[in-house]
Design a protein around this motif. Structure first.
Motif, PDB file in Angstrom:
ATOM      1  N   THR A 202       0.836  -1.209   0.000  1.00 12.47           N
ATOM      2  CA  THR A 202       0.000   0.000   0.000  1.00 12.47           C
ATOM      3  C   THR A 202       0.864   1.249   0.000  1.00 12.47           C
ATOM      4  O   THR A 202       0.603   2.210  -0.740  1.00 12.47           O
TER       5      THR A 202
ATOM      6  N   THR B 198      -0.455  -5.535  -6.634  1.00 14.95           N
ATOM      7  CA  THR B 198      -1.606  -5.002  -5.912  1.00 14.95           C
ATOM      8  C   THR B 198      -1.728  -5.626  -4.530  1.00 14.95           C
ATOM      9  O   THR B 198      -1.189  -6.702  -4.253  1.00 14.95           O
ATOM     10  N   GLU B 199      -2.478  -4.937  -3.684  1.00 11.98           N
ATOM     11  CA  GLU B 199      -2.731  -5.412  -2.325  1.00 11.98           C
ATOM     12  C   GLU B 199      -3.467  -6.749  -2.335  1.00 11.98           C
ATOM     13  O   GLU B 199      -3.177  -7.648  -1.540  1.00 11.98           O
TER      14      GLU B 199
ATOM     15  N   ASP C 185       2.455   1.773  -3.372  1.00 12.92           N
ATOM     16  CA  ASP C 185       1.470   2.271  -4.330  1.00 12.92           C
ATOM     17  C   ASP C 185       1.239   3.768  -4.161  1.00 12.92           C
ATOM     18  O   ASP C 185       0.969   4.486  -5.128  1.00 12.92           O
ATOM     19  N   LYS C 186       1.373   4.264  -2.938  1.00 10.26           N
ATOM     20  CA  LYS C 186       1.180   5.698  -2.670  1.00 10.26           C
ATOM     21  C   LYS C 186       2.441   6.519  -2.938  1.00 10.26           C
ATOM     22  O   LYS C 186       2.416   7.750  -2.848  1.00 10.26           O
TER      23      LYS C 186
END
Length: 284
Positions: free
Chosen positions: A114, A198-199, A117-118
């Motif tokens: 996460t 992805t998560e 991704d940020k």
């Protein structure tokens, strides 16, 4: 008039001698020392704890989940496997403690994915700190979550009849060994957190790995009742060695072989998956 003139003068660029003098002054100043590896790791560990403070729902998996696991498995299987709940809880609780804590280690990879991704880790890599500090900090923060989960499960276990013969010392030694293993085991999920996109992918792959590993162990029953081919796997599983070591320590014994195997597995996880994690982190 004089105020306007002063303002205009302040906006003018510095002359070359003054600029050199200012630069020399800045260079001459003592820079703050570079943080040590431990200091940087603890700072990132504190960051992980602050995230829990702002999103307390993250504690659900270390409070409600352990309570549900203890009660469900004790009352479902206790009478059938051991004749009574009181008899079964003595065998089950250390094993279910191991299983629950090992299972929640997967959330480390989800949290890292996460943050990646940020774009948070792009900023971490620009800092003049020990390179593995963000990863180690994450894992140190998660150790606090594992301690909370252990405390919750042991409290519930004592309420429903668990009585460890090893007393407080045996419990502390068992939990300490579980924390060492969980910290090392979490490096697998840091690798997946960096490797997968992805998560949901991290969660899915983690479930595929962790469910067979934890259920195919001696957490619920003695492996002697299993088929020979399954016993071969279960008896050599790292979760089996850990569950046996924790169970014996809490019973007041000293299982040297299982403690040694658990520490050996822990070292192997850190060396192998820690190295892969840092390679992915440097190339991400």
């Amino acid at each position: 008039m004089s105020t306007v003139a002063t303002k205009e003068t302040d906006d003018l660029p510095l002359s070359a001698p003054k600029a050199e003098e200012l630069a020399a002054l800045l260079v001459a100043r003592d820079r703050p020392p570079r943080p040590s590896a431990l200091s940087a790791s603890l700072t990132f560990g504190r960051r992980a704890m602050l995230k829990i403070k702002h999103v307390p729902e993250q504690l659900f998996d270390v409070t409600a989940f352990p309570i549900m696991m203890v009660l469900m498995y004790t009352y479902l299987f206790g009478g059938a496997l051991a004749g009574s709940v009181d008899a079964y809880i003595q065998f089950l609780l250390p094993g279910i403690l191991v299983m629950s804590v090992v299972m929640i280690t997967m959330y480390t990879g989800v949290a890292i994915n996460t943050d990646i991704d940020k774009g948070v880790f792009d900023r971490f890599r620009t800092l003049p700190i020990w390179r593995p500090a963000p990863m180690v900090g994450y894992l140190l923060g998660d150790v606090v979550r594992y301690v909370i989960a252990s405390a919750v499960m042991l409290t519930v276990g004592v309420i429903i009849g668990y009585r460890p013969d090893g007393g407080a010392v045996g419990i502390l030694l068992g939990v300490a060994l579980l924390m060492v293993f969980s910290f090392a085991f979490s490096w697998i999920w840091t690798m997946f957190g960096l490797l997968l996109r992805t998560e949901k992918s991290v969660m899915g792959v983690s479930m595929m790995v962790i469910f067979p590993l934890t259920f195919l162990s001696n957490v619920f029953v003695d492996p002697k009742t299993m088929p020979g081919w399954l016993q071969a796997f279960v008896n050599n599983s790292p979760v089996t060695h850990l569950a046996t070591a924790v169970r014996e320590l809490m019973a007041g014994n000293w299982p040297t072989a299982d403690i040694g195997r658990t520490l050996g597995w822990s070292a192997a996880f850190v060396v192998v998956f820690g190295a892969v994690t840092m390679r992915l982190y440097n190339r991400k």
